[in-house]
Design a protein around this motif. Structure first.
Motif, PDB file in Angstrom:
ATOM      1  N   CYS A  37      -6.034   1.588  -3.531  1.00  0.00           N
ATOM      2  CA  CYS A  37      -4.981   2.617  -3.471  1.00  0.00           C
ATOM      3  C   CYS A  37      -5.164   3.679  -4.562  1.00  0.00           C
ATOM      4  O   CYS A  37      -4.329   4.572  -4.709  1.00  0.00           O
ATOM      5  CB  CYS A  37      -3.601   1.976  -3.582  1.00  0.00           C
ATOM      6  N   GLU A  89       0.426   3.901  -3.060  1.00  0.00           N
ATOM      7  CA  GLU A  89      -0.114   5.251  -2.848  1.00  0.00           C
ATOM      8  C   GLU A  89       0.910   6.323  -3.224  1.00  0.00           C
ATOM      9  O   GLU A  89       0.563   7.355  -3.794  1.00  0.00           O
ATOM     10  CB  GLU A  89      -0.587   5.401  -1.400  1.00  0.00           C
ATOM     11  N   ARG A 115       0.799  -1.229   0.000  1.00  0.00           N
ATOM     12  CA  ARG A 115       0.000   0.000   0.000  1.00  0.00           C
ATOM     13  C   ARG A 115       0.841   1.294   0.000  1.00  0.00           C
ATOM     14  O   ARG A 115       0.583   2.187  -0.812  1.00  0.00           O
ATOM     15  CB  ARG A 115      -0.956  -0.015   1.200  1.00  0.00           C
ATOM     16  N   THR A 142      -4.893  -2.768  -5.281  1.00  0.00           N
ATOM     17  CA  THR A 142      -4.524  -1.787  -6.312  1.00  0.00           C
ATOM     18  C   THR A 142      -5.638  -0.764  -6.495  1.00  0.00           C
ATOM     19  O   THR A 142      -5.406   0.451  -6.537  1.00  0.00           O
ATOM     20  CB  THR A 142      -4.251  -2.525  -7.645  1.00  0.00           C
TER      21      THR A 142
END
Ligand code: C5P
Length: 234
Positions: free
Chosen positions: A149, A97, A93, A146
Motif C-alpha cells: 500500500c 491507501e 487496504r 503495508t
C-alpha cells in the motif's frame, strides 16, 4: 531531522513531566514518542512544543477507523509537524491507501508506519477474533500488505525483524520496542534484545523507554546507548 535511531517514549500522564525529560535531552541524539496516554491528557499543544524545541516526534496514536476518518486524522497529525505517524495494518487496504494519500497531500510528510499484530496478543487471543494463522505468518502478511500500500514500514518486535527484512528488504523501515541494554532491568518486557543486537538484525529505529526515562542521568544513559549502536550504523 536528527540522525538518531533511538526513540524515547514519553510515557507520562502530564505535560510537565514530559517537558522536564525533554529539556534534559538533546534533539540531535534522540527522537521522542507521544502515545495515547500523554496525548489524551495534554493534546496537540505539547506535540507542537516538542516539535518547536527541535525534536523529531513520533505521534503513536495507531489510527484504525474508516478510510476517510483515518485520512483526516493523518492530515491533522502531519499538520502538527511530526516526523512519524502510525495506523493499524488490520484496517485494511482502503484505509492504508487513504492514509498514504493523505500524507502525500500534506505539506509536512511524516513517515507513515503500521502496527501489525500487537505483541500483547497471544495465538489464543488471535483465535478469539477469528485469526487462525500463526502470529509470524499474520505479521508477515500484514507487513507485506503495508508495503504494498506504499507505507514506509511497520512497528515490530525484535524477533520479527529478520523475517520481515528477509521478505521485504532493507529499505522497509522497522521500528522495534522491547530493547534493553545488557545490564538494564527487563522490567515487564519478556523477549528483549540489546540495542546493538537489534541494529545488527536490521532494525532502523529502537523504542527505548525506562532504561533512559528512569535513569538517574537520562542524557548519559542515552549517550551510552548511542555509543553502543554507532559502530553498527552505516
Ligand atoms: O520502557 P520500555 O522500553 O519498555 O517502553 C517501551 C515503549 O514501547 C512503551 O511506550 C510501550 O508502550 C511501547 N511498546 C512496547 N511493545 C510493543 C509496542 C509498543 O513496549 N509491542
Amino acid at each position: 531531522m536528527s540522525n538518531s535511531r533511538v526513540i524515547i517514549p514519553l510515557d507520562f500522564a502530564d505535560a510537565n513531566q514530559a517537558l522536564n525529560l525533554a529539556q534534559q535531552l538533546d534533539p540531535d541524539s534522540c527522537k521522542l514518542k507521544v502515545g495515547k496516554e500523554l496525548f489524551t491528557h495534554t493534546g496537540p499543544n505539547l506535540v507542537e512544543k516538542l516539535v518547536e524545541s527541535g525534536f523529531d516526534v513520533f505521534l503513536d496514536l495507531k489510527y484504525h477507523d474508516i478510510p476517510n476518518t483515518v485520512a483526516k486524522a493523518c492530515q491533522a497529525a502531519a499538520s502538527l509537524g511530526v516526523w512519524m505517524v502510525n495506523v493499524h495494518a488490520s484496517g485494511g487496504r482502503p484505509m492504508l491507501e487513504a492514509a498514504r494519500e493523505a500524507i502525500e497531500q500534506s505539506s509536512n510528510k511524516p513517515l507513515l508506519i503500521a502496527v501489525t499484530i500487537l505483541t500483547s496478543l497471544s495465538e489464543a487471543d488471535l483465535h478469539d477474533v477469528g485469526i487462525n494463522d500463526h502470529v509470524e505468518e499474520q505479521v508477515l502478511r500484514l507487513a507485506s500488505l503495508t508495503k504494498d500500500c506504499g507505507l514506509d514500514g511497520v512497528v515490530c518486535s525484535a524477533k520479527e525483524v529478520e523475517p520481515i527484512n528477509h521478505k521485504l528488504g532493507n529499505e522497509f523501515c522497522l521500528v522495534t520496542p522491547g530493547i534493553r541494554p545488557a545490564q538494564a532491568s527487563q522490567d515487564d518486557q519478556k523477549r528483549v534484545m540489546t540495542p546493538a543486537e537489534a541494529i545488527k538484525a536490521g532494525s532502523h529505529y529502537l523504542v527505548i523507554g525506562r532504561p533512559i526515562t528512569q535513569a538517574a542521568d537520562p542524557l548519559q544513559a542515552l549517550e551510552n546507548i548511542n555509543a553502543e549502536i554507532n559502530p553498527y550504523l552505516s
